[in-house]
Design a protein around this motif. Structure first.
Motif, PDB file in Angstrom:
ATOM      1  N   VAL A 115       0.872  -1.181   0.000  1.00 51.35           N
ATOM      2  CA  VAL A 115       0.000   0.000   0.000  1.00 51.35           C
ATOM      3  C   VAL A 115       0.904   1.224   0.000  1.00 51.35           C
ATOM      4  N   SER A 127      -4.274   6.520  -1.090  1.00 50.83           N
ATOM      5  CA  SER A 127      -3.594   5.245  -0.909  1.00 50.83           C
ATOM      6  C   SER A 127      -3.869   4.393  -2.136  1.00 50.83           C
ATOM      7  N   THR A 129      -3.241   0.357  -3.525  1.00 54.57           N
ATOM      8  CA  THR A 129      -2.834  -0.992  -3.146  1.00 54.57           C
ATOM      9  C   THR A 129      -2.396  -1.773  -4.379  1.00 54.57           C
TER      10      THR A 129
END
Length: 137
Positions: A115, A127, A129
């Protein structure tokens, strides 16, 4: 891509993924036969198209130059649109941003999950991922 120029996801699962990993190249065009067509459902979708293509053991793929298909089709989404909910949370999107930091890095069942924090030109942060091979590049 369909006849209207919309992206369609193509999925290669499990044991047959090794067969195709070195034979398909980004930016190339192909003619496909013997694949399944399914509804585009699931936790995450690679396109907004209502259908997706699923490779089978009998799928045949032949490289074919098709000049009227553009080599790269990106639909860049602003961080602001993501944060305000203007995008669907279950469809993967294209973004441009600067890598700032690693928020989380873990191994689970032999696969890496990473992340990262990214910033756009408007100084908005999100963020992002990454899983598996994308997390190790």
């Amino acid at each position: 891509m369909d006849e209207k120029g919309h992206k369609i996801g193509a999925i290669v699962k499990g044991e047959i993924s090794n067969k195709w990993s070195n034979q398909l190249n980004e930016g190339e065009t192909y003619i496909m036969q013997n694949f399944k067509i399914e509804k585009n459902t699931g936790q995450y979708k690679v396109s907004k198209h209502p259908l997706k293509l699923l490779f089978t053991k009998g799928t045949i793929v032949k490289e074919q130059q098709i000049p009227n298909i553009p080599p790269n089709i990106y639909e860049f989404i602003s961080f602001e649109d993501i944060m305000s909910g203007k995008t669907s949370p279950d469809v993967l999107v294209d973004v441009i941003g600067q890598f700032l930091d690693i928020e989380q890095d873990q191994q689970r069942k032999g696969k890496r999950k990473l992340v990262i924090i990214m910033r756009d030109q408007g100084n908005n942060t999100i963020s992002c991922t990454l899983w598996g091979a994308y997390a190790t590049k």
